[in-house]
Design a protein around this motif. Structure first.
Motif, mmCIF file in Angstrom:
data_model
loop_
_atom_site.group_PDB
_atom_site.id
_atom_site.type_symbol
_atom_site.label_atom_id
_atom_site.label_comp_id
_atom_site.label_asym_id
_atom_site.label_seq_id
_atom_site.Cartn_x
_atom_site.Cartn_y
_atom_site.Cartn_z
ATOM 1 N N ALA A 141 -14.006 130.080 13.171
ATOM 2 C CA ALA A 141 -15.821 130.231 11.415
ATOM 3 C C ALA A 141 -14.708 129.655 10.641
ATOM 4 C CB ALA A 141 -15.711 131.950 11.629
ATOM 5 N N LEU A 142 -13.727 129.202 10.611
ATOM 6 C CA LEU A 142 -13.538 128.483 9.348
ATOM 7 C C LEU A 142 -13.702 127.062 9.895
ATOM 8 C CD1 LEU A 142 -12.294 127.419 6.389
ATOM 9 C CD2 LEU A 142 -9.836 127.945 6.973
ATOM 10 N N GLU A 143 -13.526 126.773 10.837
ATOM 11 C CA GLU A 143 -13.865 125.151 11.119
ATOM 12 C C GLU A 143 -15.279 124.811 11.119
ATOM 13 O OE1 GLU A 143 -11.339 125.160 14.738
ATOM 14 O OE2 GLU A 143 -9.637 124.511 14.009
ATOM 15 N N GLU A 144 -16.097 126.282 12.143
ATOM 16 C CA GLU A 144 -17.666 126.165 11.564
ATOM 17 C C GLU A 144 -18.087 125.903 10.609
ATOM 18 O OE1 GLU A 144 -21.324 125.645 13.112
ATOM 19 O OE2 GLU A 144 -19.304 126.063 14.934
ATOM 20 N N ILE A 145 -17.928 126.604 9.735
ATOM 21 C CA ILE A 145 -18.300 126.144 8.045
ATOM 22 C C ILE A 145 -18.071 124.893 7.789
ATOM 23 C CG2 ILE A 145 -17.305 127.173 5.990
ATOM 24 C CD1 ILE A 145 -17.175 129.689 6.991
ATOM 25 N N ILE A 146 -16.700 123.781 7.766
ATOM 26 C CA ILE A 146 -16.337 122.681 7.082
ATOM 27 C C ILE A 146 -16.427 121.561 8.122
ATOM 28 C CG2 ILE A 146 -14.443 123.861 5.663
ATOM 29 C CD1 ILE A 146 -12.514 122.158 7.789
ATOM 30 N N LYS A 147 -17.358 121.889 9.626
ATOM 31 C CA LYS A 147 -17.578 120.476 10.793
ATOM 32 C C LYS A 147 -18.317 119.469 10.036
ATOM 33 C CE LYS A 147 -21.541 122.578 12.412
ATOM 34 N NZ LYS A 147 -22.540 123.119 13.578
ATOM 35 N N ASP A 148 -19.526 119.690 8.785
ATOM 36 C CA ASP A 148 -19.498 118.699 8.689
ATOM 37 C C ASP A 148 -19.504 117.714 7.451
ATOM 38 O OD1 ASP A 148 -21.711 118.735 11.283
ATOM 39 O OD2 ASP A 148 -22.837 120.300 9.830
ATOM 40 N N LEU B 294 -6.158 123.415 -2.861
ATOM 41 C CA LEU B 294 -6.324 124.310 -1.885
ATOM 42 C C LEU B 294 -7.644 124.370 -1.933
ATOM 43 C CD1 LEU B 294 -5.572 126.654 -0.730
ATOM 44 C CD2 LEU B 294 -4.364 127.431 -2.791
ATOM 45 N N VAL B 295 -8.332 124.966 -0.804
ATOM 46 C CA VAL B 295 -9.878 125.522 -1.168
ATOM 47 C C VAL B 295 -10.633 126.997 -0.648
ATOM 48 C CG1 VAL B 295 -12.759 124.950 -0.537
ATOM 49 C CG2 VAL B 295 -10.541 122.994 -1.197
ATOM 50 N N PRO B 296 -10.023 128.789 -1.620
ATOM 51 C CA PRO B 296 -10.097 128.827 -0.591
ATOM 52 C C PRO B 296 -11.833 129.001 0.123
ATOM 53 C CG PRO B 296 -8.958 129.529 -2.192
ATOM 54 C CD PRO B 296 -9.437 128.229 -2.305
ATOM 55 N N ILE B 297 -11.687 130.068 1.125
ATOM 56 C CA ILE B 297 -12.884 130.082 1.363
ATOM 57 C C ILE B 297 -13.409 131.587 2.901
ATOM 58 C CG2 ILE B 297 -14.771 129.118 3.355
ATOM 59 C CD1 ILE B 297 -14.508 127.115 1.712
ATOM 60 N N ASP B 298 -14.718 132.144 1.936
ATOM 61 C CA ASP B 298 -14.671 133.916 2.349
ATOM 62 C C ASP B 298 -15.846 133.283 3.182
ATOM 63 O OD1 ASP B 298 -15.879 136.078 2.707
ATOM 64 O OD2 ASP B 298 -15.646 136.889 0.672
ATOM 65 N N LEU B 299 -15.550 133.768 4.638
ATOM 66 C CA LEU B 299 -16.444 133.258 5.730
ATOM 67 C C LEU B 299 -17.601 134.641 5.701
ATOM 68 C CD1 LEU B 299 -12.901 133.779 8.549
ATOM 69 C CD2 LEU B 299 -14.087 131.420 7.847
ATOM 70 N N ILE C 29 -19.187 125.435 -2.580
ATOM 71 C CA ILE C 29 -17.918 124.658 -2.452
ATOM 72 C C ILE C 29 -17.549 123.587 -2.038
ATOM 73 C CG2 ILE C 29 -15.222 125.484 -1.577
ATOM 74 C CD1 ILE C 29 -16.605 128.725 -2.265
ATOM 75 N N ILE C 30 -18.143 123.361 -1.012
ATOM 76 C CA ILE C 30 -17.968 122.083 -0.011
ATOM 77 C C ILE C 30 -18.514 120.535 -0.797
ATOM 78 C CG2 ILE C 30 -18.583 120.962 2.505
ATOM 79 C CD1 ILE C 30 -18.330 123.627 3.223
ATOM 80 N N LYS C 31 -19.868 121.180 -0.912
ATOM 81 C CA LYS C 31 -20.209 119.914 -2.059
ATOM 82 C C LYS C 31 -19.101 119.576 -3.199
ATOM 83 C CE LYS C 31 -24.616 121.806 -1.323
ATOM 84 N NZ LYS C 31 -26.427 122.122 -2.039
ATOM 85 N N HIS C 32 -18.920 120.841 -3.725
ATOM 86 C CA HIS C 32 -17.396 120.244 -4.753
ATOM 87 C C HIS C 32 -16.046 119.184 -4.381
ATOM 88 C CE1 HIS C 32 -20.262 122.477 -7.135
ATOM 89 N NE2 HIS C 32 -19.575 121.960 -8.881
ATOM 90 N N VAL C 33 -16.069 120.025 -3.223
ATOM 91 C CA VAL C 33 -14.903 119.323 -2.231
ATOM 92 C C VAL C 33 -15.208 117.771 -2.185
ATOM 93 C CG1 VAL C 33 -13.645 119.102 -0.309
ATOM 94 C CG2 VAL C 33 -13.816 122.019 -1.366
ATOM 95 N N ILE D 239 -7.742 116.586 6.005
ATOM 96 C CA ILE D 239 -7.938 118.304 5.592
ATOM 97 C C ILE D 239 -6.627 118.856 7.028
ATOM 98 C CG2 ILE D 239 -9.605 119.449 6.838
ATOM 99 C CD1 ILE D 239 -11.980 117.617 5.867
ATOM 100 N N ASN D 240 -6.912 120.066 6.327
ATOM 101 C CA ASN D 240 -6.042 121.138 6.740
ATOM 102 C C ASN D 240 -6.706 121.888 6.753
ATOM 103 O OD1 ASN D 240 -3.038 119.111 7.332
ATOM 104 N ND2 ASN D 240 -3.412 119.062 4.753
ATOM 105 N N CYS D 241 -6.368 122.329 7.729
ATOM 106 C CA CYS D 241 -6.771 124.606 8.312
ATOM 107 C C CYS D 241 -6.268 125.567 8.064
ATOM 108 C CB CYS D 241 -7.624 124.542 9.074
ATOM 109 S SG CYS D 241 -9.706 123.512 8.851
ATOM 110 N N LYS D 242 -5.730 126.312 7.846
ATOM 111 C CA LYS D 242 -5.124 127.556 7.893
ATOM 112 C C LYS D 242 -5.758 128.455 7.662
ATOM 113 C CE LYS D 242 -0.848 129.908 6.064
ATOM 114 N NZ LYS D 242 0.334 130.033 5.416
ATOM 115 N N VAL D 243 -5.486 130.140 7.809
ATOM 116 C CA VAL D 243 -5.876 131.552 8.166
ATOM 117 C C VAL D 243 -4.742 132.063 7.979
ATOM 118 C CG1 VAL D 243 -6.816 133.184 9.624
ATOM 119 C CG2 VAL D 243 -8.085 131.384 9.791
#
Length: 145
Positions: free
Chosen positions: A72-79, A6-11, A20-24, A87-91
Protein backbone atom coordinates in the motif's frame (compact mmCIF):
# COMPACT_ATOMS: atom_id res chain seq x y z
CA UNK A 1 19.60 21.72 2.48
CA UNK A 2 18.28 18.57 4.19
CA UNK A 3 20.14 15.26 3.98
CA UNK A 4 17.58 12.85 5.46
CA UNK A 5 13.87 13.51 5.51
CA UNK A 6 11.49 11.20 7.32
CA UNK A 7 7.97 11.16 5.89
CA UNK A 8 5.40 9.20 7.89
CA UNK A 9 2.51 8.08 5.69
CA UNK A 10 -0.94 7.18 7.02
CA UNK A 11 -2.19 4.55 4.58
CA UNK A 12 -5.78 5.66 5.12
CA UNK A 13 -5.33 9.36 4.32
CA UNK A 14 -5.27 9.52 0.50
CA UNK A 15 -5.88 13.25 0.11
CA UNK A 16 -3.44 14.28 2.82
CA UNK A 17 -0.80 11.89 1.43
CA UNK A 18 -0.99 13.59 -1.97
CA UNK A 19 -0.39 16.98 -0.31
CA UNK A 20 2.57 15.54 1.59
CA UNK A 21 4.05 14.07 -1.60
CA UNK A 22 3.89 17.46 -3.33
CA UNK A 23 5.93 18.98 -0.50
CA UNK A 24 8.41 16.09 -0.59
CA UNK A 25 8.91 16.61 -4.34
CA UNK A 26 9.53 20.33 -3.82
CA UNK A 27 12.08 19.76 -1.05
CA UNK A 28 13.80 17.02 -3.04
CA UNK A 29 14.53 19.58 -5.77
CA UNK A 30 16.60 21.63 -3.29
CA UNK A 31 19.23 18.92 -3.14
CA UNK A 32 19.36 15.18 -3.19
CA UNK A 33 18.12 14.21 0.26
CA UNK A 34 17.38 10.65 1.28
CA UNK A 35 13.61 10.39 1.62
CA UNK A 36 12.50 7.80 4.17
CA UNK A 37 8.83 6.93 3.91
CA UNK A 38 7.48 5.18 7.00
CA UNK A 39 4.08 3.67 7.54
CA UNK A 40 3.16 2.53 11.03
CA UNK A 41 0.43 -0.01 11.53
CA UNK A 42 -0.92 -0.66 15.00
CA UNK A 43 -0.16 -3.95 16.67
CA UNK A 44 -3.18 -6.21 16.62
CA UNK A 45 -3.29 -6.16 20.40
CA UNK A 46 -3.19 -2.36 20.48
CA UNK A 47 -5.85 -2.06 17.80
CA UNK A 48 -8.28 -4.77 18.89
CA UNK A 49 -7.42 -5.20 22.57
CA UNK A 50 -9.08 -8.18 24.20
CA UNK A 51 -11.09 -8.90 21.06
CA UNK A 52 -7.96 -10.35 19.40
CA UNK A 53 -9.00 -13.86 20.42
CA UNK A 54 -11.96 -13.63 18.04
CA UNK A 55 -9.85 -12.67 15.01
CA UNK A 56 -8.99 -15.18 12.31
CA UNK A 57 -5.39 -16.35 12.54
CA UNK A 58 -4.51 -14.69 9.21
CA UNK A 59 -5.34 -11.24 10.62
CA UNK A 60 -3.05 -11.79 13.60
CA UNK A 61 0.02 -12.42 11.44
CA UNK A 62 2.24 -9.33 11.71
CA UNK A 63 4.47 -10.36 8.81
CA UNK A 64 1.50 -10.67 6.46
CA UNK A 65 0.10 -7.33 7.62
CA UNK A 66 3.51 -5.71 7.09
CA UNK A 67 3.73 -7.03 3.53
CA UNK A 68 0.26 -5.67 2.74
CA UNK A 69 1.14 -2.31 4.30
CA UNK A 70 4.38 -2.12 2.28
CA UNK A 71 2.44 -2.77 -0.93
CA UNK A 72 0.00 0.00 0.00
CA UNK A 73 2.85 2.39 0.81
CA UNK A 74 4.59 1.65 -2.48
CA UNK A 75 1.30 2.25 -4.32
CA UNK A 76 0.89 5.64 -2.64
CA UNK A 77 4.36 6.83 -3.67
CA UNK A 78 4.60 5.09 -7.06
CA UNK A 79 4.26 8.31 -9.09
CA UNK A 80 6.49 10.51 -6.96
CA UNK A 81 8.89 12.70 -8.92
CA UNK A 82 11.97 11.79 -6.89
CA UNK A 83 14.68 9.41 -8.13
CA UNK A 84 14.32 5.87 -6.78
CA UNK A 85 17.89 6.00 -5.45
CA UNK A 86 16.80 8.67 -2.94
CA UNK A 87 13.79 6.74 -1.63
CA UNK A 88 13.62 4.27 1.24
CA UNK A 89 10.43 2.62 2.48
CA UNK A 90 9.76 0.97 5.80
CA UNK A 91 6.74 -0.40 7.66
CA UNK A 92 6.70 -0.61 11.45
CA UNK A 93 4.22 -2.04 13.89
CA UNK A 94 3.36 -0.24 17.10
CA UNK A 95 2.52 3.22 18.36
CA UNK A 96 2.78 5.75 15.51
CA UNK A 97 4.40 8.42 17.67
CA UNK A 98 6.99 6.07 19.16
CA UNK A 99 7.85 4.35 15.88
CA UNK A 100 8.23 7.67 14.03
CA UNK A 101 10.43 9.23 16.71
CA UNK A 102 12.54 6.07 17.07
CA UNK A 103 13.07 5.78 13.31
CA UNK A 104 13.95 9.48 13.05
CA UNK A 105 16.74 8.92 15.57
CA UNK A 106 17.82 5.65 13.94
CA UNK A 107 18.36 7.27 10.53
CA UNK A 108 19.54 10.60 11.99
CA UNK A 109 16.79 12.51 10.16
CA UNK A 110 17.23 16.24 9.99
CA UNK A 111 13.57 16.83 9.12
CA UNK A 112 10.31 15.03 9.81
CA UNK A 113 7.45 15.93 7.45
CA UNK A 114 4.19 14.91 9.05
CA UNK A 115 0.61 15.38 7.97
CA UNK A 116 -2.05 16.64 10.32
CA UNK A 117 -5.79 16.25 9.90
CA UNK A 118 -9.16 16.46 11.61
CA UNK A 119 -8.28 18.36 14.77
CA UNK A 120 -10.55 18.00 17.74
CA UNK A 121 -10.85 20.07 20.88
CA UNK A 122 -8.39 17.77 22.62
CA UNK A 123 -5.69 18.25 19.98
CA UNK A 124 -6.69 21.83 19.05
CA UNK A 125 -4.81 22.68 15.84
CA UNK A 126 -2.78 19.53 15.19
CA UNK A 127 -3.75 15.88 15.04
CA UNK A 128 -2.74 13.87 18.09
CA UNK A 129 0.16 12.05 16.38
CA UNK A 130 1.45 15.22 14.71
CA UNK A 131 1.16 17.10 17.99
CA UNK A 132 3.10 14.42 19.87
CA UNK A 133 5.82 14.40 17.23
CA UNK A 134 6.17 18.19 17.36
CA UNK A 135 6.44 18.05 21.16
CA UNK A 136 8.94 15.21 21.37
CA UNK A 137 11.05 15.29 18.19
CA UNK A 138 14.74 16.08 18.51
CA UNK A 139 14.82 17.52 15.00
CA UNK A 140 12.83 19.98 12.92
CA UNK A 141 9.25 19.06 12.08
CA UNK A 142 7.36 20.33 9.03
CA UNK A 143 3.60 19.92 9.51
CA UNK A 144 1.50 19.61 6.35
CA UNK A 145 -2.18 20.58 6.56
Amino acid sequence: MYKKILVPIDLLEDELNQDIIKHVEALAMLGAPEIHFLSVIPSVELFFGIEIAALPESQKNSAERSVLAMRALEEIIKDIKVPDAQINCKVSIGSAKDEILDYAQEIDADLIMVGSHHPSTSTYLLGSTASAIVRHAKTSVFVIR
